[in-house]
Motif scaffolding. Sequence first.
Motif, PDB file in Angstrom:
ATOM      1  N   ASN A  47      24.704 -84.107 -61.259  1.00  0.00           N
ATOM      2  CA  ASN A  47      24.012 -84.869 -62.300  1.00  0.00           C
ATOM      3  C   ASN A  47      24.265 -84.289 -63.692  1.00  0.00           C
ATOM      4  O   ASN A  47      24.426 -85.036 -64.659  1.00  0.00           O
ATOM      5  CB  ASN A  47      22.515 -84.929 -62.017  1.00  0.00           C
ATOM      6  CG  ASN A  47      22.191 -85.982 -60.973  1.00  0.00           C
ATOM      7  OD1 ASN A  47      22.872 -87.008 -60.893  1.00  0.00           O
ATOM      8  ND2 ASN A  47      21.178 -85.734 -60.163  1.00  0.00           N
ATOM      9  N   SER A  51      26.096 -86.398 -66.676  1.00  0.00           N
ATOM     10  CA  SER A  51      25.473 -86.558 -68.001  1.00  0.00           C
ATOM     11  C   SER A  51      26.398 -86.035 -69.098  1.00  0.00           C
ATOM     12  O   SER A  51      26.640 -86.710 -70.104  1.00  0.00           O
ATOM     13  CB  SER A  51      24.155 -85.782 -68.062  1.00  0.00           C
ATOM     14  OG  SER A  51      23.280 -86.252 -67.078  1.00  0.00           O
ATOM     15  N   SER A 108      31.504 -93.382 -60.020  1.00  0.00           N
ATOM     16  CA  SER A 108      30.092 -93.160 -59.686  1.00  0.00           C
ATOM     17  C   SER A 108      29.321 -94.476 -59.574  1.00  0.00           C
ATOM     18  O   SER A 108      28.367 -94.578 -58.807  1.00  0.00           O
ATOM     19  CB  SER A 108      29.441 -92.263 -60.743  1.00  0.00           C
ATOM     20  OG  SER A 108      30.096 -91.025 -60.762  1.00  0.00           O
ATOM     21  N   TYR A 113      25.298 -93.150 -54.714  1.00  0.00           N
ATOM     22  CA  TYR A 113      24.283 -92.357 -55.425  1.00  0.00           C
ATOM     23  C   TYR A 113      23.944 -92.962 -56.783  1.00  0.00           C
ATOM     24  O   TYR A 113      24.820 -93.507 -57.451  1.00  0.00           O
ATOM     25  CB  TYR A 113      24.791 -90.915 -55.637  1.00  0.00           C
ATOM     26  CG  TYR A 113      25.178 -90.240 -54.352  1.00  0.00           C
ATOM     27  CD1 TYR A 113      24.207 -89.826 -53.455  1.00  0.00           C
ATOM     28  CD2 TYR A 113      26.519 -90.049 -54.036  1.00  0.00           C
ATOM     29  CE1 TYR A 113      24.573 -89.218 -52.254  1.00  0.00           C
ATOM     30  CE2 TYR A 113      26.891 -89.447 -52.840  1.00  0.00           C
ATOM     31  CZ  TYR A 113      25.914 -89.042 -51.962  1.00  0.00           C
ATOM     32  OH  TYR A 113      26.269 -88.450 -50.777  1.00  0.00           O
ATOM     33  N   PRO A 114      22.673 -92.824 -57.215  1.00  0.00           N
ATOM     34  CA  PRO A 114      22.323 -93.338 -58.548  1.00  0.00           C
ATOM     35  C   PRO A 114      22.923 -92.440 -59.648  1.00  0.00           C
ATOM     36  O   PRO A 114      23.201 -91.265 -59.396  1.00  0.00           O
ATOM     37  CB  PRO A 114      20.792 -93.242 -58.575  1.00  0.00           C
ATOM     38  CG  PRO A 114      20.435 -92.223 -57.552  1.00  0.00           C
ATOM     39  CD  PRO A 114      21.522 -92.211 -56.523  1.00  0.00           C
ATOM     40  N   ILE A 115      23.135 -93.018 -60.840  1.00  0.00           N
ATOM     41  CA  ILE A 115      23.641 -92.215 -61.970  1.00  0.00           C
ATOM     42  C   ILE A 115      22.459 -91.905 -62.888  1.00  0.00           C
ATOM     43  O   ILE A 115      21.686 -92.803 -63.238  1.00  0.00           O
ATOM     44  CB  ILE A 115      24.712 -92.977 -62.774  1.00  0.00           C
ATOM     45  CG1 ILE A 115      25.819 -93.494 -61.858  1.00  0.00           C
ATOM     46  CG2 ILE A 115      25.303 -92.089 -63.870  1.00  0.00           C
ATOM     47  CD1 ILE A 115      26.883 -94.309 -62.577  1.00  0.00           C
ATOM     48  N   ARG A 116      22.332 -90.623 -63.267  1.00  0.00           N
ATOM     49  CA  ARG A 116      21.283 -90.242 -64.221  1.00  0.00           C
ATOM     50  C   ARG A 116      21.928 -89.711 -65.476  1.00  0.00           C
ATOM     51  O   ARG A 116      22.900 -88.967 -65.408  1.00  0.00           O
ATOM     52  CB  ARG A 116      20.385 -89.163 -63.619  1.00  0.00           C
ATOM     53  CG  ARG A 116      19.479 -89.687 -62.546  1.00  0.00           C
ATOM     54  CD  ARG A 116      18.374 -88.705 -62.209  1.00  0.00           C
ATOM     55  NE  ARG A 116      17.406 -89.323 -61.333  1.00  0.00           N
ATOM     56  CZ  ARG A 116      17.589 -89.501 -60.025  1.00  0.00           C
ATOM     57  NH1 ARG A 116      18.692 -89.078 -59.475  1.00  0.00           N
ATOM     58  NH2 ARG A 116      16.673 -90.094 -59.289  1.00  0.00           N
ATOM     59  N   ALA A 120      17.382 -89.594 -67.011  1.00  0.00           N
ATOM     60  CA  ALA A 120      17.015 -91.024 -66.996  1.00  0.00           C
ATOM     61  C   ALA A 120      17.936 -91.783 -66.046  1.00  0.00           C
ATOM     62  O   ALA A 120      19.163 -91.745 -66.199  1.00  0.00           O
ATOM     63  CB  ALA A 120      17.129 -91.597 -68.405  1.00  0.00           C
ATOM     64  N   ARG A 121      17.314 -92.455 -65.072  1.00  0.00           N
ATOM     65  CA  ARG A 121      18.112 -93.169 -64.063  1.00  0.00           C
ATOM     66  C   ARG A 121      18.670 -94.479 -64.642  1.00  0.00           C
ATOM     67  O   ARG A 121      17.898 -95.303 -65.166  1.00  0.00           O
ATOM     68  CB  ARG A 121      17.198 -93.466 -62.875  1.00  0.00           C
ATOM     69  CG  ARG A 121      17.925 -93.879 -61.653  1.00  0.00           C
ATOM     70  CD  ARG A 121      16.916 -94.053 -60.539  1.00  0.00           C
ATOM     71  NE  ARG A 121      17.538 -94.783 -59.456  1.00  0.00           N
ATOM     72  CZ  ARG A 121      17.276 -94.550 -58.186  1.00  0.00           C
ATOM     73  NH1 ARG A 121      16.401 -93.644 -57.846  1.00  0.00           N
ATOM     74  NH2 ARG A 121      17.876 -95.249 -57.252  1.00  0.00           N
ATOM     75  N   LEU A 122      19.988 -94.665 -64.573  1.00  0.00           N
ATOM     76  CA  LEU A 122      20.597 -95.883 -65.114  1.00  0.00           C
ATOM     77  C   LEU A 122      20.467 -97.007 -64.094  1.00  0.00           C
ATOM     78  O   LEU A 122      20.440 -96.748 -62.884  1.00  0.00           O
ATOM     79  CB  LEU A 122      22.081 -95.649 -65.427  1.00  0.00           C
ATOM     80  CG  LEU A 122      22.430 -94.508 -66.391  1.00  0.00           C
ATOM     81  CD1 LEU A 122      23.918 -94.531 -66.729  1.00  0.00           C
ATOM     82  CD2 LEU A 122      21.614 -94.600 -67.673  1.00  0.00           C
ATOM     83  N   ARG A 124      21.496 -99.917 -61.533  1.00  0.00           N
ATOM     84  CA  ARG A 124      22.694-100.031 -60.671  1.00  0.00           C
ATOM     85  C   ARG A 124      23.569-101.185 -61.164  1.00  0.00           C
ATOM     86  O   ARG A 124      23.109-102.315 -61.307  1.00  0.00           O
ATOM     87  CB  ARG A 124      22.240-100.241 -59.225  1.00  0.00           C
ATOM     88  CG  ARG A 124      23.377-100.457 -58.275  1.00  0.00           C
ATOM     89  CD  ARG A 124      23.062-100.160 -56.825  1.00  0.00           C
ATOM     90  NE  ARG A 124      23.138 -98.747 -56.456  1.00  0.00           N
ATOM     91  CZ  ARG A 124      24.259 -98.035 -56.390  1.00  0.00           C
ATOM     92  NH1 ARG A 124      25.424 -98.570 -56.730  1.00  0.00           N
ATOM     93  NH2 ARG A 124      24.248 -96.775 -56.021  1.00  0.00           N
TER      94      ARG A 124
END
Length: 174
Positions: A47, A51, A108, A113-116, A120-122, A124
């Motif tokens: 993460n 970032s 990504s 997996y989620p991107i942060r 802060a979670r972006l 999908r």
Amino acid sequence: MDREQHDRFSVLLHWLMAALLIAQLGLGLWMIELPKDNTGARAWWFNVHKSMGMLLGMLILLRVCWAVVRPRVVPLDMPRGKQLLACGSHRLMYVLMLVAPLSGFLGSVFSPYPIRFFGARLPRLAEPWEGAKEVLSVVHLWAVYSLLFLVALHLIAFVHHQFILKDNLIRRMR
Ligand code: HEM
Ligand code: HEM
């Protein structure tokens, strides 16, 4: 009128991005060796890498826009072949500085997996798609290794100018 030194903003972006890029390349190579255990360390560093990578992506967009409009510098006094080589490798570094974060980001997007972005979670943007993720991982790998190679050449050229030709090249980027 053409100038002998790069403008202040180019100098700032050059050194800021050089430090962040070298750290990012080191982080990327280190984090992929982390074990897939339950401590969460691997996910945490991934993460951080994502970032930092997105931040670098924004900085390079700004740098490319600025490179189009900024005041020109006079080319170094050296044979035409060397001038073309220097200009070509600088342009290639710009391309790779764009392809590296873009391929990392898109890869990504297609991973499960989620991107942060610094926590802060972006939202999908696409459903997980393993084939696309694999291709983009290969593009990311090639882009970052090519960038690493060109940065090494850039450093060799710098040392050659500074200490063998003694033309005080660093003054142009100060
Ligand atoms: C990730 C690391 C680096 C990248 C991607 C990079 C990239 C570039 C690029 C694209 C230029 C062309 C000018 C511009 O458009 O900004 C440039 C110029 C320059 N870089 Fe770097 N650089 C890096 C690190 C370094 C380091 C560590 C040094 C020296 C210790 C250095 C010394 C210079 C100098 C002296 C110039 C001016 C060359 C000239 O005006 O002809 N760079 N760099
Ligand atoms: C200038 C920006 C970037 C640089 C220099 C960079 C560098 C690296 C390096 C050296 C590696 C290890 C080698 C490899 O396996 O590919 C790596 C892996 C990775 N990077 Fe980046 N990266 C950047 C931007 C990004 C961004 C923006 C993201 C996602 C938002 C990202 C996501 C990943 C992921 C997930 C991996 C693990 C391997 C894979 O799944 O492809 N990177 N990066």
